[in-house]
Design an enzyme around this catalytic site. Structure first.
Site, short mmCIF file in Angstrom:
data_model
loop_
_atom_site.label_atom_id
_atom_site.label_comp_id
_atom_site.label_asym_id
_atom_site.label_seq_id
_atom_site.Cartn_x
_atom_site.Cartn_y
_atom_site.Cartn_z
N ASP A 22 -2.10 -2.60 -19.50
CA ASP A 22 -1.88 -1.45 -18.62
C ASP A 22 -3.16 -0.62 -18.50
O ASP A 22 -3.95 -0.54 -19.44
CB ASP A 22 -0.78 -0.54 -19.21
N ALA A 243 -8.65 4.30 -25.86
CA ALA A 243 -7.96 3.02 -26.00
C ALA A 243 -6.46 3.29 -26.13
O ALA A 243 -6.05 4.44 -26.33
CB ALA A 243 -8.48 2.29 -27.24
N LYS A 244 -5.71 2.22 -26.02
CA LYS A 244 -4.24 2.37 -26.06
C LYS A 244 -3.77 3.03 -27.36
O LYS A 244 -2.79 3.76 -27.37
CB LYS A 244 -3.57 1.00 -25.94
N ARG A 245 -4.51 2.75 -28.46
CA ARG A 245 -4.04 3.29 -29.74
C ARG A 245 -4.24 4.81 -29.85
O ARG A 245 -3.86 5.43 -30.82
CB ARG A 245 -4.75 2.59 -30.92
N ASP A 246 -4.82 5.41 -28.83
CA ASP A 246 -5.06 6.85 -28.88
C ASP A 246 -3.85 7.67 -28.45
O ASP A 246 -3.99 8.83 -28.08
CB ASP A 246 -6.28 7.21 -28.02
#
Ligand code: GLU
Length: 323
Positions: A22, A243-246
């Site tokens: 995404d 990034a997505k993990r943020d």
């Protein structure tokens, strides 16, 4: 001197995501900026899915749906790079016929060792395989498949970037076709920008150093060189690329957490920063940051774009902190 695009070509911008997952807020902001640059110049805007590698099933459709949901529209059909292999082959053949391609058998490690020697541009390919004889090549071919590299006749090239101005960087013998047969990003990007009539490339500033290589290749292929605007990236609070993990950083994540699309667009508008909309059609509504692509376009002007990266604080933390 770099060539510029013939004035006869109408302005045309593009967005070219890799369908690896995404899009996050930083990607969405870059896409909006690319669209705003193009549409505010009265230009066309085209879409390209860079799906030669790093493909996650369903990601391209999801990305395009997110972009459309934000109000980004594009002209013509989306171009999928996986349908363009004959065009890439033709470009390599043209360069081959001009003696501008050679086989390279180096491993990553060999290149690293050779390019850390105290001469040449840092990270540049040192040209190890450039001068192999035909019999040396035959012997190496028996050991491992070859990548194809450009035989560059310059070691630097200059482009014009909206933010960086006149920008010069190294051009080495970069890879055109990887040794697994995949066409390399620098090649396909140039071939497709030419094919799609792109005159302005707006993308993240992590790609600024690729622009001189790409512009040089465009001149070798007889294609116009676009103008560039490498926009600052979105970073997390540690200063690393978002990034997505943020946290909740994709449209789906934010919407699932109750953040409306209008809020997301206001957040992006604030980051550019765009000025508030003061009145709409004679109504005296309270000023608000643009909350649709159309509102963004109505106040956009490239010279107002901030030069610093956008530090994204987890929008959920931010929106719950102040309720
Ligand atoms: N596909 C690249 C990316 O998603 C962008 C390439 C480009 O804009 O030239 O990072």
């Amino acid at each position: 001197m770099p060539q510029t695009h013939p004035d006869t070509l109408p302005p045309c911008g593009r967005y070219a995501p890799s369908p690896s997952g995404d899009l996050h807020l930083g990607n969405l902001r870059t896409a909006l900026l690319a669209w705003l640059f193009a549409r505010s110049a009265g230009g066309r805007f085209v879409m390209r899915v860079e799906d030669l590698d790093r493909v996650k099933a369903g990601a391209a459709e999801g990305q395009l749906a997110d972009l459309a949901a934000l109000g980004i529209d594009w002209d013509g059909k989306t171009l999928y790079q996986s349908t363009r292999l004959p065009a890439y082959r033709a470009a390599v053949e043209k360069l081959l016929a001009e003696g501008l391609v050679y086989e390279c058998f180096c491993t990553r490690r060999e290149i690293q060792e050779a390019s850390s020697a105290p001469h040449g541009a840092p990270g540049a390919y040192p040209g190890t395989c450039r001068k192999l004889t035909e019999s040396e090549r035959a012997a190496r071919r028996a050991q491992r498949p070859a990548a194809l590299r450009l035989r560059a006749h310059t070691d630097s090239f200059t482009v014009t970037d909206y933010f960086a101005g006149s920008y010069t960087d190294a051009v080495d013998d970069f890879v055109l076709v990887r040794n697994d047969g995949t066409y390399a990003y620098n090649l396909v990007c140039v071939v497709d920008d030419g094919y799609q009539g792109v005159t302005q490339v707006v993308r993240g500033d992590d790609l600024l150093s690729s622009a001189p290589r790409q512009a040089y290749l465009a001149t070798l292929l007889g294609l116009g060189v676009p103008t560039y605007a490498h926009v600052p990236l979105a970073l997390n609070t540690q200063g690393k690329r978002l990034a997505k993990r943020d946290g909740a950083v994709t449209l789906a994540q934010l919407q699932a957490a109750g953040v409306s699309q209008a809020e997301i667009l206001r957040m992006i508008s604030g980051s550019i920063p765009l000025p508030p909309i003061t009145a709409s059609g004679g109504n005296t509504s309270t000023p608000h940051l643009p909350e649709s692509a159309a509102e963004m376009l109505s106040v956009f002007s490239p010279d107002k774009i901030g030069r610093a990266p956008w530090i994204v604080v987890d929008p959920l933390l931010e929106s719950t902190c102040c309720l």
